[in-house]
Design a protein around this motif. Structure first.
Motif, PDB file in Angstrom:
ATOM      1  N   ASP A 202      -6.170 -10.719   9.758  1.00  0.00           N
ATOM      2  CA  ASP A 202      -5.183 -11.577   9.108  1.00  0.00           C
ATOM      3  C   ASP A 202      -5.197 -11.456   7.593  1.00  0.00           C
ATOM      4  O   ASP A 202      -4.301 -11.978   6.932  1.00  0.00           O
ATOM      5  N   GLU A 203      -6.207 -10.790   7.029  1.00  0.00           N
ATOM      6  CA  GLU A 203      -6.292 -10.645   5.579  1.00  0.00           C
ATOM      7  C   GLU A 203      -5.194  -9.700   5.085  1.00  0.00           C
ATOM      8  O   GLU A 203      -5.005  -8.615   5.623  1.00  0.00           O
ATOM      9  N   LEU A 204      -4.466 -10.153   4.048  1.00  0.00           N
ATOM     10  CA  LEU A 204      -3.416  -9.332   3.457  1.00  0.00           C
ATOM     11  C   LEU A 204      -4.071  -8.329   2.513  1.00  0.00           C
ATOM     12  O   LEU A 204      -4.676  -8.715   1.507  1.00  0.00           O
ATOM     13  N   GLN A 205      -3.976  -7.044   2.833  1.00  0.00           N
ATOM     14  CA  GLN A 205      -4.660  -6.010   2.071  1.00  0.00           C
ATOM     15  C   GLN A 205      -3.655  -5.023   1.498  1.00  0.00           C
ATOM     16  O   GLN A 205      -2.735  -4.584   2.187  1.00  0.00           O
ATOM     17  N   TYR A 206      -3.868  -4.682   0.239  1.00  0.00           N
ATOM     18  CA  TYR A 206      -3.016  -3.707  -0.434  1.00  0.00           C
ATOM     19  C   TYR A 206      -3.765  -2.385  -0.555  1.00  0.00           C
ATOM     20  O   TYR A 206      -4.992  -2.343  -0.548  1.00  0.00           O
ATOM     21  N   CYS A 207      -3.006  -1.311  -0.693  1.00  0.00           N
ATOM     22  CA  CYS A 207      -3.601   0.012  -0.794  1.00  0.00           C
ATOM     23  C   CYS A 207      -4.541   0.079  -1.992  1.00  0.00           C
ATOM     24  O   CYS A 207      -4.227  -0.397  -3.079  1.00  0.00           O
TER      25      CYS A 207
END
Length: 281
Positions: A202-207
């Motif tokens: 559920d963690e929003l991760q960016y490149c």
């Protein structure tokens, strides 16, 4: 093509494709364009060989699409990401990507005779290997070239929303709203990211800013690429998707009626409920 990275098209083994390739999503775009061009001809009183040829070519494409792209194996039935069109005959690249969902937002799969194919595409897109808390992954997680931050394996807001529009078009408004709800979560930090990580968490991760990619080249050699990749915090097509989702949420749902009234959608709510129940089980 929006899928423009060097490893966007590959075979199930991981072997990179050699050009030319026929991407699955392009077939739906071409079909709609051919039909529209034929209609333009007739609207301007251009009759004869040109509009007839356009219509005939569109129909050939419509017939060939399931014959050439549909793959059935232990993973189920799905549409291959592309065709390797080298002689002696085209062969499907049996890789599951979000791009098969683009066909739902096209008339190329309309009609009761293709209902079963539409349903298996929907079922694939909502499997655990393709669904993310933030939409649909670009490449299924159990495909050999999947990496959480690979450019075209990540979750792209515009691509997920296009699939959602296709679900509405196919008579599945509840599934469309579920995907759009997940797209909105991509913007919960106040950004409009080009893409987000394709993990199941559920963690929003960016490149990552500096990305190390190890992959096999077309000649079989192992390559390592280190490249700076800013997270692209504001992307125009993400902004467009978010704006349209917000407008659709604010509008009455009456526009879904005519689509649901098509005979091939008469049992759509039952199919939708089964998929949605599977998400909560």
């Amino acid at each position: 093509m929006w899928t423009d990275s060097p490893n966007a098209f590959h075979h199930r083994s991981g072997r990179l494709a050699s050009v030319p390739v026929a991407p699955v999503q392009l077939q739906g775009q071409v079909y709609d364009a051919l039909v529209a061009l034929a209609q333009v001809c007739y609207a301007h009183d251009i009759h004869g060989q040109l509009p007839e040829a356009l219509s005939a070519h569109a129909e050939r494409l419509r017939v060939a699409l399931p014959e050439l792209f549909a793959v059935s194996d232990e993973r189920g039935t799905f549409m291959a990401s592309a065709l390797d069109s080298r002689p002696p005959k085209p062969s499907p690249m049996a890789v599951r990507t979000v791009n098969m969902g683009f066909l739902l937002d096209s008339e190329v799969l309309a009609g009761s005779e293709l209902q079963a194919l539409r349903e298996v595409i929907v079922e694939q897109l909502f499997t655990a290997t393709m669904l993310s808390p933030f939409g649909i992954v670009g490449r299924a997680r159990d495909e050999v070239r999947f990496e959480k931050f690979d450019y075209h394996a990540q979750v792209w807001g515009f691509a997920v929303h296009k699939v959602a529009n296709g679900l509405r078009r196919s008579g599945y408004p509840a599934l469309a709203r579920e995907l759009d709800r997940r797209v909105l979560l991509q913007a919960r930090d106040g950004l409009l990211p080009e893409n987000v990580g394709a993990g199941p968490e559920d963690e929003l991760q960016y490149c990552q800013h500096v990305l190390t990619v190890r992959r096999q080249a077309a000649d079989g050699s192992d390559t390592t690429t280190v490249k700076e990749r800013p997270p692209a915090p504001y992307a125009a097509w993400t902004a467009g998707a978010i704006l349209e989702i917000e407008a659709q949420l604010a509008a009455p749902q009456a526009d879904e009626g005519p689509v649901l009234a098509r005979p091939e959608h008469s049992h759509a709510s039952t199919f939708e409920r089964r998929i949605l129940d599977g998400l909560t089980s």
